[in-house]
Design a protein around this motif. Structure first.
Motif, PDB file in Angstrom:
ATOM      1  N   THR A 173      27.837  26.585  34.636  1.00  0.00           N
ATOM      2  CA  THR A 173      28.103  25.967  35.934  1.00  0.00           C
ATOM      3  C   THR A 173      29.541  26.244  36.363  1.00  0.00           C
ATOM      4  OG1 THR A 173      28.772  23.903  34.860  1.00  0.00           O
ATOM      5  CG2 THR A 173      26.461  24.110  35.488  1.00  0.00           C
ATOM      6  N   ASN A 174      29.815  25.980  37.639  1.00  0.00           N
ATOM      7  CA  ASN A 174      31.175  26.063  38.204  1.00  0.00           C
ATOM      8  C   ASN A 174      31.835  27.427  37.970  1.00  0.00           C
ATOM      9  OD1 ASN A 174      31.280  23.310  39.174  1.00  0.00           O
ATOM     10  ND2 ASN A 174      31.452  22.680  37.037  1.00  0.00           N
ATOM     11  N   GLN A 175      31.082  28.479  38.189  1.00  0.00           N
ATOM     12  CA  GLN A 175      31.632  29.831  38.059  1.00  0.00           C
ATOM     13  C   GLN A 175      32.013  30.369  39.435  1.00  0.00           C
ATOM     14  OE1 GLN A 175      32.020  31.449  34.795  1.00  0.00           O
ATOM     15  NE2 GLN A 175      31.793  29.228  34.504  1.00  0.00           N
ATOM     16  N   LYS A 176      33.207  30.933  39.522  1.00  0.00           N
ATOM     17  CA  LYS A 176      33.707  31.526  40.768  1.00  0.00           C
ATOM     18  C   LYS A 176      34.445  32.798  40.388  1.00  0.00           C
ATOM     19  CE  LYS A 176      34.224  26.812  42.422  1.00  0.00           C
ATOM     20  NZ  LYS A 176      33.624  26.283  41.162  1.00  0.00           N
ATOM     21  N   CYS A 177      33.769  33.930  40.532  1.00  0.00           N
ATOM     22  CA  CYS A 177      34.307  35.194  40.046  1.00  0.00           C
ATOM     23  C   CYS A 177      34.000  36.318  41.035  1.00  0.00           C
ATOM     24  CB  CYS A 177      33.701  35.547  38.677  1.00  0.00           C
ATOM     25  SG  CYS A 177      33.587  34.171  37.505  1.00  0.00           S
ATOM     26  N   MET A 178      34.682  37.440  40.844  1.00  0.00           N
ATOM     27  CA  MET A 178      34.441  38.579  41.724  1.00  0.00           C
ATOM     28  C   MET A 178      34.774  39.889  41.021  1.00  0.00           C
ATOM     29  SD  MET A 178      37.687  38.896  44.354  1.00  0.00           S
ATOM     30  CE  MET A 178      37.074  40.479  44.903  1.00  0.00           C
ATOM     31  N   CYS A 179      34.133  40.960  41.470  1.00  0.00           N
ATOM     32  CA  CYS A 179      34.446  42.315  41.039  1.00  0.00           C
ATOM     33  C   CYS A 179      34.603  43.184  42.280  1.00  0.00           C
ATOM     34  CB  CYS A 179      33.330  42.894  40.162  1.00  0.00           C
ATOM     35  SG  CYS A 179      33.357  42.362  38.440  1.00  0.00           S
ATOM     36  N   THR A 180      35.621  44.025  42.265  1.00  0.00           N
ATOM     37  CA  THR A 180      35.812  45.010  43.322  1.00  0.00           C
ATOM     38  C   THR A 180      35.425  46.376  42.787  1.00  0.00           C
ATOM     39  OG1 THR A 180      37.613  43.762  44.361  1.00  0.00           O
ATOM     40  CG2 THR A 180      37.478  46.106  44.868  1.00  0.00           C
ATOM     41  N   PRO A 288      40.157  32.442  50.300  1.00  0.00           N
ATOM     42  CA  PRO A 288      39.628  32.244  51.657  1.00  0.00           C
ATOM     43  C   PRO A 288      38.159  32.643  51.803  1.00  0.00           C
ATOM     44  CG  PRO A 288      41.164  34.099  51.577  1.00  0.00           C
ATOM     45  CD  PRO A 288      41.293  33.379  50.282  1.00  0.00           C
ATOM     46  N   ILE A 289      37.757  33.718  51.145  1.00  0.00           N
ATOM     47  CA  ILE A 289      36.355  34.153  51.248  1.00  0.00           C
ATOM     48  C   ILE A 289      35.443  33.136  50.584  1.00  0.00           C
ATOM     49  CG2 ILE A 289      34.699  35.952  50.682  1.00  0.00           C
ATOM     50  CD1 ILE A 289      36.763  36.754  52.752  1.00  0.00           C
ATOM     51  N   LEU A 290      35.827  32.680  49.410  1.00  0.00           N
ATOM     52  CA  LEU A 290      35.019  31.692  48.698  1.00  0.00           C
ATOM     53  C   LEU A 290      34.959  30.389  49.478  1.00  0.00           C
ATOM     54  CD1 LEU A 290      33.445  31.235  46.054  1.00  0.00           C
ATOM     55  CD2 LEU A 290      35.514  30.268  45.096  1.00  0.00           C
ATOM     56  N   SER A 291      36.076  29.980  50.057  1.00  0.00           N
ATOM     57  CA  SER A 291      36.114  28.745  50.849  1.00  0.00           C
ATOM     58  C   SER A 291      35.192  28.846  52.053  1.00  0.00           C
ATOM     59  CB  SER A 291      37.549  28.457  51.314  1.00  0.00           C
ATOM     60  OG  SER A 291      38.409  28.289  50.205  1.00  0.00           O
ATOM     61  N   GLU A 292      35.170  30.014  52.681  1.00  0.00           N
ATOM     62  CA  GLU A 292      34.313  30.207  53.849  1.00  0.00           C
ATOM     63  C   GLU A 292      32.838  30.143  53.477  1.00  0.00           C
ATOM     64  OE1 GLU A 292      33.032  33.843  56.869  1.00  0.00           O
ATOM     65  OE2 GLU A 292      34.813  34.025  55.605  1.00  0.00           O
ATOM     66  N   MET A 293      32.469  30.748  52.354  1.00  0.00           N
ATOM     67  CA  MET A 293      31.060  30.837  51.976  1.00  0.00           C
ATOM     68  C   MET A 293      30.535  29.566  51.321  1.00  0.00           C
ATOM     69  SD  MET A 293      30.482  33.734  53.214  1.00  0.00           S
ATOM     70  CE  MET A 293      28.780  33.923  52.726  1.00  0.00           C
TER      71      MET A 293
END
Length: 374
Positions: A173-180, A288-293
């Motif tokens: 739970t509570n995962q917030k990650c990204m790959c470019t 900002p992207i995560l906050s928006e989504m």
């Protein structure tokens, strides 16, 4: 807004990739004397480490009658060591892959080892004869070539895969990650192949609870629910993949009447003609992207209509305006549609003169005449 992508959905079959993965074959005979037949897939040790199972094909076959074995040319068969010849696939055998729906091969996807019970089947493509064996082709993908989206990574690769944390088991739970993903050059676009995606979806409105988002410039697309062996071409040299899971630990969900474990995702990426730089990291809450989504959905209501009333005395239409501090006047619209702007400055020529209605002017003139007569 969804961006334009090319999607190929493969139903009842599997995708193939030209890569240096280890390919394996498994087969199981039917008509066994004891117990229920089962098939074993194993990627626990390949090259210098464990691998992950990726199915490529599965079909039932019938080995009888075979004419060519009379000349003992066994090179035509895909003979598996330790498996009787009659249970090995040969090119002249009648085969049928239409029964794959009877098996849930997704339970093996991503695992190091997998065991599945199988059963003999009547093959519609072989004059309804019963199968002698079940043949399975699969690949073992090195775990070291599959990147965790939440682990810090920065390297160049010709191609690779991204997975959710703890895959093929339930993601935390509570995962917030990204790959470019960014290709060195070229215009072919990045090919993404969803080997598997099982992320929680809201049962009522079908919105994504946990999701994987593809961001291409200003265009964003969320993926959730269940997706198997689907290829997407993103027309860009650079994309971002965002993964989000909420604080509720739901590890199973029913999709189309089948309950499945929420395993997360396994996505392969490739850019034709160029290497790709993969950069992965955890995302802060204030991104900002995560906050928006992840912003809670608010209900948008239409603006309240003005309160129209009729003043019978002077036959004017009055629009009730919110009271502004220091100004208690009302805004009036007359029959001639002339408007007096409340609170206009002296420099505003459009409001310097105040128009009046016919009835109010008559009342004013009458009052002035009565004063003169006195």
């Amino acid at each position: 807004m969804d961006f334009a992508v090319t999607i190929f959905v493969i139903c009842g079959c599997f995708l193939h990739f030209a890569a240096s993965y280890e390919n394996k074959t498994a087969s199981q005979c039917f008509k066994v004397e004891r117990g229920q037949p089962k098939i074993n897939l194993n990627c626990s040790m390949i090259n210098d480490g464990p691998g992950m199972i990726l199915m490529t094909s599965a079909f039932h076959g019938r080995s009888y009658p075979r004419q060519w074995p009379m000349v003992k040319d066994l090179t035509k068969c895909n003979h598996i060591p330790g498996v009787p010849l009659k249970c090995s696939y040969c090119p002249e055998d009648c085969t049928d892959s239409s029964m794959n729906l009877a098996y849930d091969w997704t339970k093996c996807t991503g695992k190091e080892e997998c065991e599945s019970y199988v059963m003999q089947a009547s093959m519609g493509r072989c004059e309804n004869q019963y199968s002698d064996y079940l043949h399975v082709d699969y690949s073992c993908i090195p775990q070291k070539e599959v990147f965790d989206i939440c682990d810090t990574t920065d390297k160049w690769v010709p191609e690779g895969s991204i997975r959710s944390p703890n895959y093929p088991n339930h993601y935390p739970t509570n995962q917030k990650c990204m790959c470019t993903l960014e290709a060195g050059w070229g215009t072919n676009g990045i090919d993404l192949t969803f080997h598997e995606l099982l992320l929680e979806k809201n049962k009522e409105d079908q919105t994504c609870v946990d999701w994987l988002m593809i961001k291409n410039g200003n265009q964003k697309t969320k993926k959730c629910g269940e997706i198997f062996e689907t290829k997407v071409n993103v027309p860009s040299r650079k994309i971002d993949l965002y993964f989000f899971s909420d604080d509720k630990d739901n590890d199973k969900q029913t999709f189309q009447y089948f309950e499945r474990p929420l395993k997360g995702f396994w996505v392969h990426f490739k850019f034709s003609g160029a290497n790709i730089r993969i950069n992965c990291k955890k995302v802060p809450l204030y991104d900002p992207i995560l906050s928006e989504m992840t912003r809670p959905t608010t209900t948008t209501t239409a603006a309240a209509m003005p309160d129209f009333t009729t003043d019978v005395t002077n036959t004017t239409t009055t629009i009730r305006q919110p009271i502004v501090k220091g100004d208690t006047r009302k805004k009036k619209v007359g029959r001639n549609n002339s408007v007096h702007k409340v609170g206009a400055s002296q420099g505003d020529s459009s409001s310097a003169s105040t128009s009046c209605t016919i009835s109010s002017c008559i009342h004013l003139i009458s009052a002035m005449l009565m004063m003169l007569m006195k």
